[in-house]
Every structure is written in C-alpha cells, then in structure tokens.
Design an enzyme around this catalytic site. Structure first.
Site, PDB file in Angstrom:
ATOM      1  N   SER A  13       0.905  -1.087   0.018  1.00  0.00           N
ATOM      2  CA  SER A  13       0.050  -0.020  -0.048  1.00  0.00           C
ATOM      3  C   SER A  13       0.861   1.420  -0.029  1.00  0.00           C
ATOM      4  O   SER A  13       1.763   1.602  -0.952  1.00  0.00           O
ATOM      5  CB  SER A  13      -0.987  -0.006   1.208  1.00  0.00           C
ATOM      6  OG  SER A  13      -2.141   0.812   1.143  1.00  0.00           O
ATOM      7  N   ASP A  23      -8.795  -4.071  -6.271  1.00  0.00           N
ATOM      8  CA  ASP A  23      -8.452  -3.578  -4.884  1.00  0.00           C
ATOM      9  C   ASP A  23      -9.196  -2.070  -4.605  1.00  0.00           C
ATOM     10  O   ASP A  23      -9.183  -1.369  -5.231  1.00  0.00           O
ATOM     11  CB  ASP A  23      -6.971  -3.349  -5.061  1.00  0.00           C
ATOM     12  CG  ASP A  23      -6.256  -3.064  -3.824  1.00  0.00           C
ATOM     13  OD1 ASP A  23      -6.814  -2.174  -2.933  1.00  0.00           O
ATOM     14  OD2 ASP A  23      -5.111  -3.326  -3.510  1.00  0.00           O
ATOM     15  N   HIS A  55      -7.400  -6.033  -0.713  1.00  0.00           N
ATOM     16  CA  HIS A  55      -6.251  -4.846  -0.739  1.00  0.00           C
ATOM     17  C   HIS A  55      -4.743  -5.652  -0.582  1.00  0.00           C
ATOM     18  O   HIS A  55      -4.613  -6.236   0.366  1.00  0.00           O
ATOM     19  CB  HIS A  55      -6.389  -3.918   0.351  1.00  0.00           C
ATOM     20  CG  HIS A  55      -5.376  -2.916   0.525  1.00  0.00           C
ATOM     21  ND1 HIS A  55      -4.918  -2.494  -0.761  1.00  0.00           N
ATOM     22  CD2 HIS A  55      -4.568  -2.435   1.618  1.00  0.00           C
ATOM     23  CE1 HIS A  55      -3.870  -1.378  -0.460  1.00  0.00           C
ATOM     24  NE2 HIS A  55      -3.651  -1.292   1.028  1.00  0.00           N
TER      25      HIS A  55
END
Length: 539
Positions: free
Chosen positions: A248, A480, A508
């Site tokens: 991320s 995602d 995610h």
C-alpha cells in the site's frame, strides 16, 4: 471519519483491537500520499500527462554520500532483545533536516528477526505495511517475522523501521482520546451550512492540535525524508543494496527510494501500488471508485446469503447500495446504541468507517453482514463500532495510536491539498457521487482536512523512473478498494525496470493472502532474483 489512512491496511479480524496481517493504513485513507520534496525535483525529464499537467520525474541523488551525512552512515546499532523471543530492537539516528544535518536528529525505532536458516543469509529484507502511519515494527513482530514464508525467513534477516513521526519513531502527536472520539464522529456528509461549518471547525482543530504538539516534526515527515532514512539503515545493516517488500503506502515509500537511489535497488516488491504521478484530488477520486468496486463485489456476494440485511436473492448491487445509503441517512438523524462504555453511539460517520474497513478483505465480509444485521435489525451498533475502532486503532480504554495523526502529517506534506475549502468540495461532489453512489459524498468531504494544515506541502505529483535500477516487481489487484489496479499499471510503466504482477480478485494487496500463484512468484523473486514473467496474471 476524516483522514483515511492511505495506503492502507488489512481489515480488522474478529477480535476487537487485533491488528491485521497488514497494517498498511490507508488502511483506507482518502488522502493517499504521493510525495516529492522540491529540492529533489528534476530540472528536466518532464512529460505531459493526459490531463495536460506537466509531471516532473524524481531525480536520483548523487551516488556519493555527502560528508555531512557520513557519521549517520557510519553509526553502529546496539541491538537488544525485545518483544517475542527471537526479536531484537535498536535505535537509528537520522538528521531531522537533510539540508542541515547538524541542526538536530530524529531517533528511529528499528527491529529485526534474524534469518532462521543455516545457510548464509541473502541479506536484510526491509518490510513496511503502509499507511502512512502504520507501525512497521508491529507488523514485523505480529506478522512478517513469523508469518512470511519459511524459506524467506530462513534466508533473510527480516527488518522493520517505523518511519519518522510514526509509532515508536518520535510520533506525531495531536488530539487526545476524547477529542479523537469527537473528531471521528464529525458528520462528513453535511446537509446544511451549520454542519459544513462544524466539519471545517473539526478539521481546523485537528490541524492546530498537530501544529501545537508536533511543531518540530511536521516539516520533516515527508516520504522523501523517510526514504533517505531507509538508505542510512541499509548502510548500517551492511547491505550493498536494499531488499524490500512494501504494501500500500509502503509501495510509494519503496518506489521513492528506488527513484532516489536506483543503483542501490536490490529485490524490491511493491504490493498494492500507488501512483505518484497524480494529484491529491485525482488520488481521492480514484480511491473512491475503488471502494465502490469493492462494495459492488460485496453486494453481489451478500445477496447470496440468507443473513444479508441489505436485500435477498434477486436484489441488484445498485439496490443494495440504496439500502445501505438509506441506513446511513437513518443513522445521520438518529444514532443507535453501540454498547460503548464511553457512551458513544453509532452514527453515520462511524458506521461508514466500519463498512469501508471491511472492504479491504473479502474474509471480513461475513463479519460485516453480521454487524449490519445487528445494527439494522436489532438496533445494536456494537459490531460496526468494533470494525471502526479497529480501523482507527482505538483501544478498549479509549486511547488511539498515532496512526491518524501520522497519516495526516505525511499526506499533507507530500501533496498540496485536494481541496482548499468547502466550495471546491461542493463543486466536486457530482464527480465523487458518480465514482461511488454509496461513499462519494463522505469521501469527498473527508479529503478536506489538508486545507487547514499548519505546514505547507513540500511535494508535488511526479513520475518515478528509477533508471538503472534492478527489476522491481509491482503487484496490483484488479478489485483492490484502496489502491486501484490502474495505479499499479501506471507505476509499473513509469519504472524503467518495473514488472507488473496481476492478481485477478478482491481485497487490498495480494502477497500472503491465499494465492499460491502470487506467493510463488514473489518468493521465487526474493529467493532467486528472478522476476515474474512479463504480463503474468494470477487468480
């Protein structure tokens, strides 16, 4: 629900307060960070984007270490046992201001789990779960140091460092627990001028509190500075190149490192990638669409189950969304009990946060169905409040980690604000509503907080090319919610040595989430240095 940590973390598990496999905080944030200090901008090498804006490329720093930084690169870490057996901790020193190395330092928390195999280790593998604001040290001790594949743990010392301003590394401090409770309950779908004024007041109060309690740090928590700290750590660990897995927001941090130090890139994996070339408003809008995509997948799954409180067999995803919006409107007018010892009720903002938290991993969809059922059928908001609290890292005693504080501090320094005032938000609402009929209004208003930040942004949108770097694996998940797939595609194209690995699925990030195809490809790269084949897709 104001700042949504950006590069985001995994959804909460069933146990309230338990951290998840990736604390990547964007865990879901609307203020995803893409940053570049002005001093690091390239004077050339710019291109024109589809939107007509000129995107500068991040320029590499000189290969030689400036003499003023030599003492930092030459320091020795003093390791001590900490946490669970086998873990060690130390403190790294870095300059507060890289332009003035002698003007003061920051002390950064580092942890490691030594390689478990008998063969000579490949080196150190630095890990970062994202955020910005997620604790990498916690991630190491609670997941990576024990949960990464055994072969990887056998060949690498797994290492983590909380970035400056985060957790154990001189954390940014802002509001106290009760004040944070009030802040997270602020209405982010204002219906009139009074509610808009209240939202602006809350954002200003949060920003002023950060400025009052963390004035020394706020100008020096950018992603570029954090990436430079990583290079000091690499050198102190004795590694000629940086091996790294970032999730991320951790992908933006890793890509920034590659752009600044391309010749020092080892085996780098960027999972759930961010796109540094778009501005804050575009990032927020893309992420809003990402949450809508994830919600559509949840809705299709929900109606297959008899306990779905948002509709039964034959109900369309659009109808499910309308039912959820109607429920949110009801909570906006009449919050419901949530069994909270501090007296909080479940209103629209906390309920929305709870729903969005569950979008990070389809493994949490059952929990979300149950929580929505409790709230909608039994007038009991405790399930959704637990999801929201886990997302915000609020403990049972009413205390918060500094996740949300660090998240805002980094994001607001990395990019100019998405909006400078309420009028701009109102004009943008149709675009956000189109991106997500369910979450659009709330996510648009939630992205206003950087407008009142006490420190001016030092970064700007930019491309990262990292010319000359070894192969860099960029991982994207097609549905995602927090880091849309298009961002991974864009970053892989920008990087001169980028290699896109695609996971066709939900949730995610992709590594360590159940796909043997993804895990095998990444493990092979980390252990042998062989990147996935071009165009490789897994499902």
């Amino acid at each position: 629900m104001h700042t949504w940590p950006s590069a985001h973390r995994r959804p909460p598990r069933r146990t309230r307060g338990t951290r998840t496999r990736t604390t990547a905080r964007l865990t879901a944030s609307l203020l995803t960070a893409a940053a570049l200090l002005i001093s690091a901008c390239s004077a050339g090498g710019s291109t024109t984007s589809a939107g007509g804006t000129v995107e500068a490329a991040l320029a590499a720093l000189p290969r030689s270490t400036p003499s003023a930084l030599a003492p930092y690169y030459a320091q020795t870490l003093k390791w001590r046992d900490c946490g669970a057996p086998g873990f060690q901790c130390a403190t790294l020193k870095a300059p507060l201001d890289y332009d003035k190395p002698g003007a003061g330092d920051v002390r950064l928390a580092v942890a490691r789990k030594k390689a478990t195999g008998k063969a000579r280790p490949i080196g150190s593998l630095l890990v970062n779960p994202g955020g910005p604001g997620g604790s990498a040290v916690d991630y190491l001790q609670q997941y990576a140091g024990v949960g990464y594949p055994a072969d990887v743990r056998a060949r690498y010392d797994i290492v983590a460092m909380d970035p400056r301003g985060v957790a154990r590394s001189e954390p940014v401090k802002c509001l106290g627990g009760r004040q944070m409770d009030a802040y997270t309950q602020t209405d982010t779908t204002p219906d009139d001028q009074k509610e808009r004024d209240a939202l602006v007041t809350a954002d200003k109060k949060f920003a002023e509190s950060c400025g009052a309690h963390s004035a020394r740090l706020l100008r020096h928590v950018s992603t570029v500075e954090a990436a430079r700290d990583m290079d000091i750590l690499r050198a102190v660990l004795g590694d000629p190149k940086l091996n790294y897995v970032g999730a991320s927001y951790g992908t933006f941090l890793g890509a920034t490192y590659a752009g600044l130090f391309p010749e020092r890139v080892g085996r780098v994996v960027l999972d759930g990638a961010m796109d540094p070339s778009v501005d804050a408003r575009r990032l927020n809008l893309d992420q809003t669409a990402g949450f809508e995509t994830a919600f559509q997948a949840f809705a299709k799954d929900c109606v297959k189950h008899t306990d779905c409180p948002l509709g039964g067999k034959g109900t369309t995803p659009a109808q499910v969304g309308e039912h959820l919006k109607a429920f949110f409107r009801k909570l906006d007018a009449h919050p419901i009990p949530a069994g909270d010892k501090d007296g909080r009720k479940l209103g629209e903002s906390l309920a929305t946060t709870g729903v969005i938290a569950a979008m990070y991993d389809q493994g949490t969809w059952e929990q979300l169905r149950e929580a929505l059922g409790q709230a909608m059928r039994d007038n009991d908001g405790s399930g959704l409040l637990a999801l929201s609290d886990s997302y915000y890292e609020r403990d049972g005693n009413g205390g918060y980690s500094n996740l949300m504080m660090a998240n805002a501090a980094v994001n607001c320094l990395d990019l100019p604000p998405a909006f400078t005032g309420p009028d701009q938000v109102r004009k943008a609402l149709p675009a956000f509503d189109k991106a997500s009929p369910v979450f659009g209004d709330g996510l648009a208003w939630a992205s206003l907080n950087c407008a009142y930040w006490p420190v001016k942004a030092t970064g700007e949108p930019h491309r990262i090319e990292a010319k000359g770097a070894a192969p860099i694996v960029v991982v994207g998940t097609t549905r995602d919610p927090a880091t849309p797939y298009r961002w991974a595609q864009s970053l892989a194209r920008q990087l001169s040595s980028g290699r896109l690995l695609t996971y066709v699925g939900d949730g995610h990030t992709a590594y360590g989430r159940g796909s043997s195809c993804i895990d095998d490809a990444i493990d092979t790269y980390l252990l042998r240095g062989t990147p996935p084949a071009k165009g490789k897709r897994c499902s």
